[in-house]
Design a protein around this motif. Structure first.
Motif, PDB file in Angstrom:
ATOM      1  N   SER A 171     -25.260 -30.142  -0.763  1.00  0.00           N
ATOM      2  CA  SER A 171     -26.834 -30.481  -0.448  1.00  0.00           C
ATOM      3  C   SER A 171     -27.381 -28.538   0.146  1.00  0.00           C
ATOM      4  N   ILE A 172     -26.171 -27.775   0.263  1.00  0.00           N
ATOM      5  CA  ILE A 172     -26.687 -26.397   0.776  1.00  0.00           C
ATOM      6  C   ILE A 172     -26.010 -25.040   0.293  1.00  0.00           C
ATOM      7  N   THR A 173     -26.479 -24.824  -0.910  1.00  0.00           N
ATOM      8  CA  THR A 173     -25.530 -23.106  -1.417  1.00  0.00           C
ATOM      9  C   THR A 173     -26.786 -22.025  -0.015  1.00  0.00           C
ATOM     10  N   ALA A 174     -25.259 -21.775   0.357  1.00  0.00           N
ATOM     11  CA  ALA A 174     -25.556 -20.290   1.305  1.00  0.00           C
ATOM     12  C   ALA A 174     -25.026 -18.899   0.131  1.00  0.00           C
ATOM     13  N   ILE A 175     -25.899 -17.995   0.581  1.00  0.00           N
ATOM     14  CA  ILE A 175     -25.445 -16.967  -0.468  1.00  0.00           C
ATOM     15  C   ILE A 175     -25.875 -15.639  -0.053  1.00  0.00           C
ATOM     16  N   LYS A 176     -24.691 -14.492   0.256  1.00  0.00           N
ATOM     17  CA  LYS A 176     -24.910 -13.051   0.889  1.00  0.00           C
ATOM     18  C   LYS A 176     -25.896 -12.620   0.225  1.00  0.00           C
ATOM     19  N   THR A 177     -26.002 -11.479   0.965  1.00  0.00           N
ATOM     20  CA  THR A 177     -27.168 -10.720   0.709  1.00  0.00           C
ATOM     21  C   THR A 177     -26.527  -9.083   0.571  1.00  0.00           C
ATOM     22  N   GLU A 178     -26.026  -9.106   0.348  1.00  0.00           N
ATOM     23  CA  GLU A 178     -25.294  -7.869   0.717  1.00  0.00           C
ATOM     24  C   GLU A 178     -25.791  -6.124   0.149  1.00  0.00           C
ATOM     25  N   GLY A 179     -26.188  -5.952   1.509  1.00  0.00           N
ATOM     26  CA  GLY A 179     -27.918  -4.514   1.391  1.00  0.00           C
ATOM     27  C   GLY A 179     -28.911  -4.763   1.363  1.00  0.00           C
ATOM     28  N   GLY A 235     -30.708 -12.592   8.598  1.00  0.00           N
ATOM     29  CA  GLY A 235     -30.782 -11.178   8.137  1.00  0.00           C
ATOM     30  C   GLY A 235     -29.790 -11.317   7.085  1.00  0.00           C
ATOM     31  N   LYS A 236     -28.608 -11.457   7.080  1.00  0.00           N
ATOM     32  CA  LYS A 236     -26.992 -11.502   6.294  1.00  0.00           C
ATOM     33  C   LYS A 236     -26.618 -12.668   4.664  1.00  0.00           C
ATOM     34  N   ILE A 237     -27.482 -13.877   5.186  1.00  0.00           N
ATOM     35  CA  ILE A 237     -27.329 -14.566   3.862  1.00  0.00           C
ATOM     36  C   ILE A 237     -28.895 -15.826   3.768  1.00  0.00           C
ATOM     37  N   PHE A 238     -29.170 -16.065   2.930  1.00  0.00           N
ATOM     38  CA  PHE A 238     -29.861 -17.189   2.822  1.00  0.00           C
ATOM     39  C   PHE A 238     -29.473 -18.559   1.955  1.00  0.00           C
ATOM     40  N   ARG A 239     -30.281 -19.493   2.501  1.00  0.00           N
ATOM     41  CA  ARG A 239     -29.661 -20.373   1.924  1.00  0.00           C
ATOM     42  C   ARG A 239     -31.280 -21.550   1.376  1.00  0.00           C
ATOM     43  N   VAL A 240     -30.667 -21.954   0.043  1.00  0.00           N
ATOM     44  CA  VAL A 240     -31.447 -23.106  -0.620  1.00  0.00           C
ATOM     45  C   VAL A 240     -30.628 -24.259  -1.198  1.00  0.00           C
TER      46      VAL A 240
END
Lengths: 387, 387
Positions: free
Chosen positions: A300-308, A335-340
């Protein structure tokens, strides 16, 4: 340029709502003690059982998913009872808080956020409980905060072996997205919420209760009134509710469950699985990193890291430029991940669109090349084409 | 011939919903953590305070009115606390049950169903409580089950004199129908529900909490999680919610509160009072008897005795012939009374219509003459014309 009214919700809830369901919502309410409403309750209850793959009672509560989980806990347990709580995210944490608030003795089995709970740890603790002091195992199936799915099938098999402990499971973002065969896995208490796989707005929550759960309810001494499930069970015998239910949300529920039956469980699960694979593989093609263990990705959810990169800024850009709402990280992950979210009323186009939007934004930020954007879309198409 | 889709709800809830509000309901949900939703929470909270005539916090809970009343009780009291419960109908009875479920010691002040509670009894018990052992007075303002309004103004003046006891009041069918000046009467805890004077479908409830109520909350030891009002208060500081709220019902609430502000409190109260008088006097002209003490008629519901007729059959006839849904009697009053709701989005035409329908039905049953039907309508017109 954003047109807020055309917002696409790609958060793990509220999820997009089909037009038919929105129209059902705007019908004039009817009396909740009328024959017409009883007919609706009968129809939704039958379809809820279908969705849960169960013969157990499935009760509808006016309240959020948290209300249903709390109800599961306070209706079947007593002050001082020993329980296992699985914790590997914000919702796992919440059930520990609920358990403690009601005076339960909590044995915590945890893992880092993003890492699935280890079924072996459950097995060990349950096997060592020779005097059958553990009354329940409380856990989250799909951890909405991290995009991890815990191995409920295996864990529930150990609970069954223990034989006396109840399973109390938060299936808020797994039910209606992947297989949760309540009877086959002998899940005693399963909680879920309307604004998820159900494709309707928030306000209703659901709880399925096994015979064993009802037997435990007879012994439970925790005080409760609004969330006393025995009242709901009693009312359900005449297709009614103990307190005034959210009538218009029940109209919506009826419509949504009919749509789900039309699509069929296997098709629903296949669609969510395909979207999960398309999304997670596109993320890698876009040179981003998945937050969750790739072998245990939530459907249901993909959590994505946004290093930098600041994930909150990134989300804002996507919202402003494309009218797509993504979810942020919670607590220490802000601030460190976003989730789709790709849960509920989501089609292939939504997945292509969100990957395009993320890809284009990264391109403008000079994080990736046009070729990488193109390749990510090729990856998406490959997974979407799979039947 | 009935057209069920054109049903007119003249029950004490759900009440009729304005078209604008229905349209708001069918908007696509938005994220409950978004700026747009925070703006909505800010606007509805301000308007809820206006409606309650208070500077106190007014919190919105996803749940029925019973959830809000339970929240008022479990957030401010502790196990073993002594409380007075006023009981003269089904809802009074319910609060006694809630109080007992949570281990409170209940001093019951009751009167027969249909008869208002005697404020003098409250005065006496409160004056005799020299050691200030009574922690709260719990009562129902407008008793929905009987159509009686209790004299909250006088009772609350005695609670104030006692000085330490909290007032916990069910204003579910009085708020938005008649004057409930929370600050002027110093009401500590006031509960209400969306499907009543608010003119929106069921699913939300509201609770106003005074400073004194919050101070009591610091000492309360009853377990709670979903209904822990401190979480709601904390979230409200950033115009948010602790758990996913019923977003679409909040859209509806915003619209409805704006309509109420446009009409103005005085006009709303005058309209309800006029309808109460028109209805109750028409009932007498139709040779029927009021169930409630005529000096204490609820502004929202008129309960009517049906001596010699089955009230349930009568309701059915009115529904089948005129598409008007009336409420029946509850518990021991089932079959003996019916209740006409005139609460919320009700205009003069609705009152004329329901009196006509009742009159015509009685005429067909040869209970009254055509002249009496005509006279009842003259009575109705007289009251409706009053400004």
């Amino acid at each position: 340029m954003a047109i807020q009214q055309k917002l696409s919700l790609m958060i793990p809830g509220p999820t997009p709502v089909p037009e038919k369901v929105l129209q059902a919502l705007s019908k004039h309410p009817i009396g909740h003690r009328s024959k017409e409403f009883q007919d609706l309750v009968q129809s939704t209850t039958k379809n809820l059982q279908w969705l849960h793959q169960t013969q157990n009672d499935v009760l509808t509560i006016t309240g959020s998913g948290t209300a249903a989980m709390e109800a599961g806990i306070i209706n079947t347990l007593s002050r001082g009872d020993k329980v296992i709580c699985g914790e590997n995210g914000k919702f796992g944490e919440r059930w520990v808080k609920v358990a403690k608030e009601f005076g339960l003795e909590v044995i915590k089995i945890d893992s880092e956020w993003g890492i699935p709970l280890d079924p072996e740890e459950f097995r060990k603790v349950l096997e060592e409980d020779k005097h059958k002091e553990i009354k329940a195992v409380i856990l989250t199936h799909s951890e909405t905060s991290t995009g991890v799915i815990n191995d409920l099938e295996t864990i529930s098999s150990y609970i069954r072996k223990h034989n006396t402990a109840l399973s109390i499971v938060d299936c808020v973002t797994s039910l209606g997205a992947c297989n949760v065969p309540v009877d086959e896995w002998k899940l005693d208490i399963v909680a879920s919420g309307s604004q998820k796989g159900y494709m309707i707005p928030p306000g209703l929550s659901f709880i399925s209760m096994s015979q064993k759960a009802w037997e435990a309810a007879e012994k439970s001494n925790l005080p409760k009134f609004y969330l006393n499930l025995k009242s709901y069970k009693k009312s359900l015998q005449s297709n009614s509710n103990p307190y005034t239910p959210a009538v218009n949300l029940v109209f919506a529920l009826d419509e949504a469950l009919k749509m789900m039956r039309e699509e069929g469980l296997d098709n629903i699960f296949r669609r969510h699985n395909k979207h999960k694979l398309a999304m997670s593989n596109a993320v890698k093609a876009l040179n981003l990193k998945l937050f969750a263990d790739e072998k245990y990705l939530s459907p249901s959810i993909t959590a994505i890291k946004t290093e930098g990169m600041d994930a909150e800024e990134f989300r804002k850009t996507i919202k402003n430029n494309f009218d797509i709402l993504l979810a942020g990280g919670q607590d220490h992950l802000k601030g460190k991940i976003f989730r789709v979210g790709h849960l509920g009323y989501v089609n292939d186009r939504d997945i292509i669109t969100v990957v395009s939007a993320i890809g284009n934004t990264l391109l403008k930020m000079r994080k990736i090349s046009a070729q990488q954007v193109g390749e990510a879309l090729v990856v998406v198409s490959k997974y979407l084409e799979e039947k």
